[in-house]
Design an enzyme around this catalytic site. Structure first.
Site, PDB file in Angstrom:
ATOM      1  N   ASP A  97      -5.523   2.691  -3.694  1.00 47.11           N
ATOM      2  CA  ASP A  97      -7.053   2.760  -2.965  1.00 47.11           C
ATOM      3  C   ASP A  97      -7.062   4.141  -2.074  1.00 47.11           C
ATOM      4  O   ASP A  97      -8.320   4.055  -1.919  1.00 47.11           O
ATOM      5  CB  ASP A  97      -7.121   1.483  -2.338  1.00 47.11           C
ATOM      6  CG  ASP A  97      -6.027   1.031  -1.205  1.00 47.11           C
ATOM      7  OD1 ASP A  97      -5.068   1.845  -1.369  1.00 47.11           O
ATOM      8  OD2 ASP A  97      -6.131  -0.130  -0.629  1.00 47.11           O
ATOM      9  N   ARG A  98      -5.998   4.518  -1.773  1.00 50.21           N
ATOM     10  CA  ARG A  98      -6.336   5.814  -0.924  1.00 50.21           C
ATOM     11  C   ARG A  98      -6.282   7.040  -1.884  1.00 50.21           C
ATOM     12  O   ARG A  98      -5.701   7.059  -2.989  1.00 50.21           O
ATOM     13  CB  ARG A  98      -4.931   5.961  -0.017  1.00 50.21           C
ATOM     14  CG  ARG A  98      -5.181   4.796   0.935  1.00 50.21           C
ATOM     15  CD  ARG A  98      -3.973   5.114   2.023  1.00 50.21           C
ATOM     16  NE  ARG A  98      -3.947   4.066   3.045  1.00 50.21           N
ATOM     17  CZ  ARG A  98      -3.513   4.321   4.371  1.00 50.21           C
ATOM     18  NH1 ARG A  98      -2.728   5.329   4.409  1.00 50.21           N
ATOM     19  NH2 ARG A  98      -3.401   3.110   5.223  1.00 50.21           N
TER      20      ARG A  98
ATOM     21  N   ASP B 177      -2.310   6.443  -3.350  1.00 50.15           N
ATOM     22  CA  ASP B 177      -1.022   5.914  -2.775  1.00 50.15           C
ATOM     23  C   ASP B 177      -0.443   4.876  -3.696  1.00 50.15           C
ATOM     24  O   ASP B 177      -0.909   4.575  -4.791  1.00 50.15           O
ATOM     25  CB  ASP B 177      -1.604   5.340  -1.481  1.00 50.15           C
ATOM     26  CG  ASP B 177      -2.467   3.928  -1.628  1.00 50.15           C
ATOM     27  OD1 ASP B 177      -3.181   3.927  -2.621  1.00 50.15           O
ATOM     28  OD2 ASP B 177      -2.527   3.230  -0.694  1.00 50.15           O
TER      29      ASP B 177
ATOM     30  N   SER C 203       0.847  -1.155  -0.228  1.00 53.10           N
ATOM     31  CA  SER C 203      -0.114  -0.010   0.222  1.00 53.10           C
ATOM     32  C   SER C 203       0.918   1.060  -0.097  1.00 53.10           C
ATOM     33  O   SER C 203       1.808   1.501  -0.964  1.00 53.10           O
ATOM     34  CB  SER C 203      -1.049   0.095   1.099  1.00 53.10           C
ATOM     35  OG  SER C 203      -1.926   0.958   1.141  1.00 53.10           O
ATOM     36  N   HIS C 204       0.623   2.133   1.072  1.00 53.13           N
ATOM     37  CA  HIS C 204       1.360   3.400   1.228  1.00 53.13           C
ATOM     38  C   HIS C 204       2.636   3.264   1.711  1.00 53.13           C
ATOM     39  O   HIS C 204       3.460   4.202   1.802  1.00 53.13           O
ATOM     40  CB  HIS C 204       0.479   4.264   1.968  1.00 53.13           C
ATOM     41  CG  HIS C 204       0.242   3.601   3.384  1.00 53.13           C
ATOM     42  ND1 HIS C 204      -0.556   2.402   3.341  1.00 53.13           N
ATOM     43  CD2 HIS C 204       0.729   3.879   4.358  1.00 53.13           C
ATOM     44  CE1 HIS C 204      -0.789   2.169   4.798  1.00 53.13           C
ATOM     45  NE2 HIS C 204       0.057   2.920   5.482  1.00 53.13           N
TER      46      HIS C 204
ATOM     47  N   LYS D 238     -11.459   0.281  -1.081  1.00 52.98           N
ATOM     48  CA  LYS D 238     -11.609   1.612  -1.342  1.00 52.98           C
ATOM     49  C   LYS D 238     -10.961   1.922  -2.494  1.00 52.98           C
ATOM     50  O   LYS D 238     -10.195   1.031  -3.197  1.00 52.98           O
ATOM     51  CB  LYS D 238     -10.757   2.377  -0.002  1.00 52.98           C
ATOM     52  CG  LYS D 238      -9.331   1.879   0.160  1.00 52.98           C
ATOM     53  CD  LYS D 238      -9.101   2.507   1.437  1.00 52.98           C
ATOM     54  CE  LYS D 238      -7.720   2.068   1.794  1.00 52.98           C
ATOM     55  NZ  LYS D 238      -7.510   1.050   2.509  1.00 52.98           N
TER      56      LYS D 238
ATOM     57  N   ASP E 297      -1.019   1.650  -3.983  1.00 54.39           N
ATOM     58  CA  ASP E 297      -1.778   0.612  -4.832  1.00 54.39           C
ATOM     59  C   ASP E 297      -3.021   1.148  -5.342  1.00 54.39           C
ATOM     60  O   ASP E 297      -3.852   0.605  -5.771  1.00 54.39           O
ATOM     61  CB  ASP E 297      -1.873  -0.709  -3.908  1.00 54.39           C
ATOM     62  CG  ASP E 297      -2.646  -0.730  -2.685  1.00 54.39           C
ATOM     63  OD1 ASP E 297      -2.585   0.761  -2.009  1.00 54.39           O
ATOM     64  OD2 ASP E 297      -3.446  -1.511  -2.144  1.00 54.39           O
TER      65      ASP E 297
HETATM   66  C1  G16 Z   1      -5.427  -0.303   5.256  1.00 52.49           C
HETATM   67  C2  G16 Z   1      -6.726  -0.806   5.455  1.00 52.49           C
HETATM   68  C3  G16 Z   1      -7.468   0.243   5.895  1.00 52.49           C
HETATM   69  C4  G16 Z   1      -6.870   0.919   7.164  1.00 52.49           C
HETATM   70  C5  G16 Z   1      -5.562   1.283   6.872  1.00 52.49           C
HETATM   71  C6  G16 Z   1      -4.866   1.955   8.257  1.00 52.49           C
HETATM   72  O1  G16 Z   1      -5.157   0.697   4.350  1.00 52.49           O
HETATM   73  O2  G16 Z   1      -7.234  -1.215   4.214  1.00 52.49           O
HETATM   74  O3  G16 Z   1      -8.650   0.016   6.384  1.00 52.49           O
HETATM   75  O4  G16 Z   1      -7.678   2.070   7.708  1.00 52.49           O
HETATM   76  O5  G16 Z   1      -4.807   0.172   6.626  1.00 52.49           O
HETATM   77  O6  G16 Z   1      -4.476   0.738   9.038  1.00 52.49           O
HETATM   78  P1  G16 Z   1      -3.858   0.778  10.558  1.00 52.49           P
HETATM   79  O7  G16 Z   1      -4.463   1.854  11.147  1.00 52.49           O
HETATM   80  O8  G16 Z   1      -4.229  -0.491  10.879  1.00 52.49           O
HETATM   81  O9  G16 Z   1      -2.392   1.315   9.781  1.00 52.49           O
HETATM   82  P2  G16 Z   1      -3.971   0.103   3.147  1.00 52.49           P
HETATM   83  O10 G16 Z   1      -4.329   1.349   2.150  1.00 52.49           O
HETATM   84  O11 G16 Z   1      -2.675   0.465   3.825  1.00 52.49           O
HETATM   85  O12 G16 Z   1      -4.225  -0.956   2.696  1.00 52.49           O
END
Ligand code: G16
Length: 545
Positions: free
Chosen positions: A283-284, A279, A114-115, A378, A281
């Protein structure tokens, strides 16, 4: 891949998926058998994979190409009859979800952290999505973790690596590999949901400019096709549009701290009218207007309030959902619309059942996540298109839309303070201390602020009745302010303490204060309650969003 080899292995103790799949440093994944063990644990956990279709792709980060080849060989050994792979191994997370749904696949493997930063010293990740296109629920990821603890062999097809550049089908033993255009299915879906001709008219009107920062991550090709080719935004609208294995050395997290180039552009008087970023991937999302940042919690509230202007949502919303730490701004809109608003734990997977049961149409998270029932992830570009559609219909600026929203509903001042890379024992100690203090906290006052409830959030899924406990410490005040504490489930270094702060303001003369200033009292109460400074030695958070 006709010959299947069976390789003996020993378990790794740390293959427990977090908030969104298994995320580790690249060098952890590079250990012999590490990836293979996890993939085999996954295939062993799923029902019979024989004859099924799998979707496979990733955000293009370092190790994506190597992992794809390994997984293709293991998919052949597991008996999959067809694998749809994004060209060059690329698929954004939302596009993977769209492809799974459109092709009625059994599931999909998405390679992404992800990010989190990429490159040889950065992070890598793997997550599994089920046939509805959404992240595997806890009962699946728990079972994969259990299986990973006892795994002693894996199966892998022998043979050459597969060329991933050319679109089309090739056969490898009993398995067909189809290289698909990563953008096409997704772009078609976006054109079904949004009024492309109206957005095109705005973008070519000569009175509106936008900038989209792909942060050298996966959304570059999607954004070039959708914004610049299909919607005819000016060439150069997409910046940092080429996906790079290390994201150009950047941190592909679309927030005020990491999307600096975009934020600087939008803060100039001569800057674009609208700015957005996504981000690693895809989704953000982060949304900005000239001189104004739209907090993700406000964004889901504003999209909900304006959804009737967008073709895909004109028929009305069944309900909305937000993660627990997300501000309650959307709750106020839902109340006015007379639709339910669900509060789920952090993690997009918790929205899946609500979306499948048609109980919620739009979902949002404070962590820059917004989406709808069009897929089960998302979706960064979807959010940007939603905003563009609203701007095209309303003909007013982002700042005007945001200010009008606050005037109508009041403003939920909101911020998240992260203390990253804490010692794990220290972080666990902070949460344990808060949990132990819950009873004494109820009814306590701090100046004018009186605590009205304090608990450790537990969620009962209204669809399947499953219970998820210990999802964050919530402290609510009688004026509806809130402080939430939880540990991140996506970090790869030590532990990250997240402190979420929220204060509601309806006084028209106090709607335009500085956010950190408006939250100052809550910030100091939060620091005092969790003892972060005494316990970690940290005087200030690492990141404030
Ligand atoms: C993932 C989850 C999200 C979550 C985020 C942050 O996002 O899909 O639902 O809000 O992590 O999670 P945490 O607070 O546990 O770090 P992504 O974009 O990283 O896949």
């Amino acid at each position: 891949m006709t010959d299947i080899q069976t390789v003996n292995t020993t378990p790794f103790p740390d293959q427990e998926p977090g908030t969104s799949g298994l995320r580790k440093k690249v060098r952890v994944f590079q250990q012999p058998h590490y990836l293979e063990n996890f993939v085999q644990a996954l295939f062993d956990t799923l029902e019979d994979c024989t004859g099924q279709t799998l979707v496979l792709g990733g955000d293009g980060r370092y190790y994506n190409d190597i992992a794809i080849q390994t997984i293709l060989k293991m998919a052949a050994a597991a008996g999959f009859s067809r694998v749809l792979v994004g060209q060059n191994g690329l698929l954004s997370t939302p596009a993977a979800s769209a492809v799974i749904r459109r092709h009625q696949a059994f599931g999909g493997i998405i390679l992404s952290a992800s990010h989190n930063p990429g490159g040889p010293e950065g992070d890598f990740g793997i997550k599994y999505n089920i046939s509805n296109g959404g992240p595997a629920p806890g009962k699946v990821t728990d079972a994969v973790f259990e299986r990973s603890k006892s795994i002693d062999k894996y199966h892998i097809g022998a043979g050459e690596d597969v060329a991933l550049e050319r679109l089309g089908e090739t056969r490898h033993g009993a398995m067909t590999i189809e290289i698909v255009d990563p953008v096409q299915d997704y772009a078609e879906l976006m054109a079904e949901l949004f009024d492309f001709s109206r957005i095109r008219a705005l973008l070519t009107s000569g009175r509106f400019t936008m900038c989209f920062d792909a942060m050298h991550a996966i959304t570059g090709p999607y954004a070039h096709t959708i914004f610049e080719d299909q919607l005819q935004a000016a060439a150069g609208t997409v910046i940092n549009g080429q996906p790079l294995p290390d994201f150009g050395g950047g941190h592909p997290d679309p927030n005020l701290a990491h999307a600096k180039e975009l934020v600087a552009l939008l803060s100039q008087d001569s800057g674009p009218d609208f700015g957005a970023a996504a981000d690693g991937d895809g989704d953000r999302n982060m949304v900005l207007g000239r001189g104004v940042f739209v907090s993700p919690s406000d964004s889901i509230a504003i999209l909900t309030a304006n959804a009737h202007l967008v073709p895909g949502y004109r028929a009305g919303l069944a309900g909305v959902a937000r993660s627990m730490p997300t501000s309650q701004a959307v709750d106020r809109v839902a109340e006015q619309l007379g639709i339910p608003c669900y509060e789920t734990p952090t993690g997009w997977k918790f929205f899946g059942n609500l979306l499948d049961a048609d109980m919620a149409t739009l979902c949002g998270e404070e962590s820059f996540g917004t989406g709808s029932n069009h897929i089960r992830e998302k979706d960064g570009l979807w959010a940007v298109l939603f905003w563009l559609n609203i701007l095209a219909v309303r003909g007013i600026s982002v700042a005007e839309i945001v200010h009008e929203h606050w005037a109508n509903y009041g403003r939920n001042y909101y911020s998240r303070h992260d203390y990253e890379a804490l010692d794990i024992d220290v972080a666990n100690g902070i949460i344990a201390h808060l949990r132990d203090s819950l009873n004494q906290l109820r009814d306590r006052s701090f100046g004018d602020l009186q605590i009205s409830h304090a608990d450790d959030f537990s969620y009962t899924d209204p669809v399947d009745g499953s219970v998820s406990q210990h999802q964050g410490i919530r402290i609510g005040f009688s004026d509806s302010s809130r402080i939430v504490f939880r540990l991140s489930g996506t970090g790869t270094e030590g532990a990250t303490l997240r402190i979420y702060l929220e204060k509601y303001e309806s006084d028209a003369t106090k709607l335009h204060l500085d956010t950190q200033g408006a939250l100052a009292d809550l910030i100091s109460i939060a620091k005092r309650l969790c003892e972060v400074e005494q316990r970690s030695g940290r005087e200030a958070p690492t990141v404030i969003t």
